[in-house]
Design an enzyme around this catalytic site. Structure first.
Site, mmCIF file in Angstrom:
data_model
loop_
_atom_site.group_PDB
_atom_site.id
_atom_site.type_symbol
_atom_site.label_atom_id
_atom_site.label_comp_id
_atom_site.label_asym_id
_atom_site.label_seq_id
_atom_site.Cartn_x
_atom_site.Cartn_y
_atom_site.Cartn_z
ATOM 1 N N GLU A 52 0.951 -1.309 -0.151
ATOM 2 C CA GLU A 52 0.192 0.089 -0.016
ATOM 3 C C GLU A 52 0.925 1.312 -0.073
ATOM 4 O O GLU A 52 2.120 1.300 0.637
ATOM 5 C CB GLU A 52 -0.724 -0.048 1.358
ATOM 6 C CG GLU A 52 -1.974 0.995 1.558
ATOM 7 C CD GLU A 52 -2.297 1.014 2.987
ATOM 8 O OE1 GLU A 52 -2.038 0.208 3.798
ATOM 9 O OE2 GLU A 52 -3.451 1.920 3.067
ATOM 10 N N LYS A 123 -9.595 1.997 -1.208
ATOM 11 C CA LYS A 123 -9.712 1.206 -0.242
ATOM 12 C C LYS A 123 -10.921 1.716 0.501
ATOM 13 O O LYS A 123 -11.381 3.004 0.684
ATOM 14 C CB LYS A 123 -8.557 1.626 0.780
ATOM 15 C CG LYS A 123 -8.327 1.032 2.133
ATOM 16 C CD LYS A 123 -7.344 1.610 3.013
ATOM 17 C CE LYS A 123 -7.128 0.583 4.118
ATOM 18 N NZ LYS A 123 -5.656 1.282 4.905
ATOM 19 N N CYS A 156 -5.081 -3.604 3.059
ATOM 20 C CA CYS A 156 -4.702 -3.643 4.646
ATOM 21 C C CYS A 156 -5.951 -3.837 5.467
ATOM 22 O O CYS A 156 -6.366 -4.908 5.750
ATOM 23 C CB CYS A 156 -4.136 -2.405 4.948
ATOM 24 S SG CYS A 156 -3.124 -2.320 6.579
ATOM 25 N N VAL A 183 0.358 -2.079 10.494
ATOM 26 C CA VAL A 183 1.062 -1.320 11.395
ATOM 27 C C VAL A 183 1.050 -2.053 12.886
ATOM 28 O O VAL A 183 0.246 -2.643 13.092
ATOM 29 C CB VAL A 183 0.516 0.070 11.629
ATOM 30 C CG1 VAL A 183 -0.847 0.250 12.216
ATOM 31 C CG2 VAL A 183 1.472 0.980 12.455
#
Lengths: 297, 297
Positions: A52, A123, A156, A183
């Site tokens: 991404e 997204k 994600c 993350v």
């Protein structure tokens, strides 16, 4: 190895690297992504997945910075460079980038191939501060028919919503390219063996949908945000086809996938077939309900 | 410890044992399930989960045998014994049993409590030979409001369909009792660390729905069918709250769960909330589509 005339097997590569946010890094991010894609081509890859926001990095300071880094898709400079790369090497490439469309920004994934631009996905499920710069995706969950197979895209936080891989699978996706900036989140992020929840989600999404998932994540730290790595390529039974990448190293993972196998029923027994076994009569329209519209009985 | 006046915490117990199929084993299956439930009560349990088909065993030879072993729910003898147990000990109990309703059979899960019968669920997704004896469930995916919290039920193969825990969560389930006869399937059944796919599915279902899942599986071999064990109690973040049981041992796992925490948003950040972030506008009615009704673009 760059022939795309055969449906399968296809050599898939997922690339994890460390793009950095800021105008001063943009040029290097792009050139380094092309350098790594070139290495993947040398490794025989026919479908290459980048993370991404591979050209801009992740940690924008504000919407103005995101706006300055974003570009038109497919007419912007990064998009055009990736398109040119795919044409030259006769490969398919899925890459994440910040898209600018008028005054709106999108967290975008683009699929390109030997004949140029194929399509894009915006997204749908935005994570954290992304909500301050990006608009929620408005293109649904497209699946693109290509000579090497049907390719879906997700980004994600999407994989936290089982609806997404399910919708891609229902449209016949043989493989889902999963572009990530997973993350570091509050613990416990890993199980007792060091496997992260994102890996669990990717593995189970592939398993219950009988679909390959090629998940590329970024690594490194970007203005204080720390990323997970953990890129992997899941087989249609869910289990990783090669190792799961670590959190630190720039690397490329490969797997030769027989896309045809995603079109066969999983070999459970003679009576079960996951898509056929879905109870759409019972699900009704309730999966499209808001939580608060559905009262407990 | 058997007070049910407080919403939480609740001590949950999942019981794994080895029921055997056949009329000659029925009486022992039931009495042994009550013996183990008694042990769980002695351990402080307020909500006890038994496996799927806990009174009859799993491996019916034919529909006639399944018919002979099945009973009315809640009027049959096993159901009445479990109801009596729950009344006497002032606990909640979820138990799996074969239900007979006229000429139809169902793979049923029953929830009972201090005040008697609460409700039942009929397995919606039938596995393998179950399709030869049972009718597909026709009661939807009910969630039952009780003084200790909202309790949903699912059975075994259901967890392969992310729609099921999602639908239970959308109705506000604080905890899902997952009653299983997870069976040994073609390899690779386990990951490199020995964790089975059923554990992965339970962990991710709890995680993406912010719901507790108390999963009881059976163990042992029943007329050649070998079962997995792997019972576990998953927290709202997905990770097991106590050990994951092995494939061989009769055991009871406990966890003290704060049901209120399933009603709070997961602590991701100030911008994300899983239920709110669902894109019901994009899912539309497509999740209720048959695979073949949705053509690739």
């Amino acid at each position: 190895m760059s022939s795309v005339s055969a449906i399968s097997p296809v050599r898939v590569a997922v690339v994890q690297f460390d793009p950095q946010c800021g105008l001063e890094h943009r040029s290097f991010n792009l050139s380094h992504s092309l350098h790594l894609a070139q290495r993947a081509v040398a490794g025989g890859a026919q479908l290459i997945v980048l993370p991404e926001l591979a050209n801009t990095g992740y940690a924008y300071r504000n919407r103005e910075e995101a706006f300055a880094l974003a570009e038109a898709v497919p007419d912007g400079p990064s998009a055009q460079a990736w398109i040119e790369f795919a044409r030259e090497h006769k490969v398919y490439l899925a890459a994440g980038l910040a898209e600018r469309d008028g005054h709106k920004l999108y967290d975008c994934a683009m699929l390109v191939g030997p004949d140029g631009f194929i399509g894009k996905y915006r997204k749908a499920h935005l994570w954290n501060l992304e909500k301050l710069w990006f608009s929620p995706g408005d293109l649904g969950f497209p699946v693109f028919e290509t000579p090497i197979g049907r390719i879906g895209l997700m980004i994600c936080w999407d994989v936290w919503f089982p609806e997404v891989p399910r919708l891609l699978s229902l449209q016949g996706a043989d493989i889902i390219c999963s572009l990530n900036n997973w993350v570091w989140t509050p613990p416990p992020l890993f199980d007792e063996t060091g496997k992260c929840m994102a890996s669990y989600l990717t593995i189970t999404a592939a398993h219950v949908n009988n679909t390959f998932i090629a998940a590329a994540n970024r690594i490194g730290t970007d203005r204080g945000d720390r990323f997970l790595g953990c890129s992997l390529i899941a087989g249609t039974n869910g289990w990783p086809l090669s190792e799961v990448a670590g959190a630190e190293e720039e690397t490329i993972l490969y797997a030769d996938v027989d896309l045809v196998s995603a079109r066969s029923a999983p070999i459970w027994n003679s009576l079960n077939d996951l898509p056929r076994d879905r109870r759409v009569d019972l699900y009704g329209s309730m999966l499209g309900y808001d939580r608060h519209a559905a009262l407990p009985r």
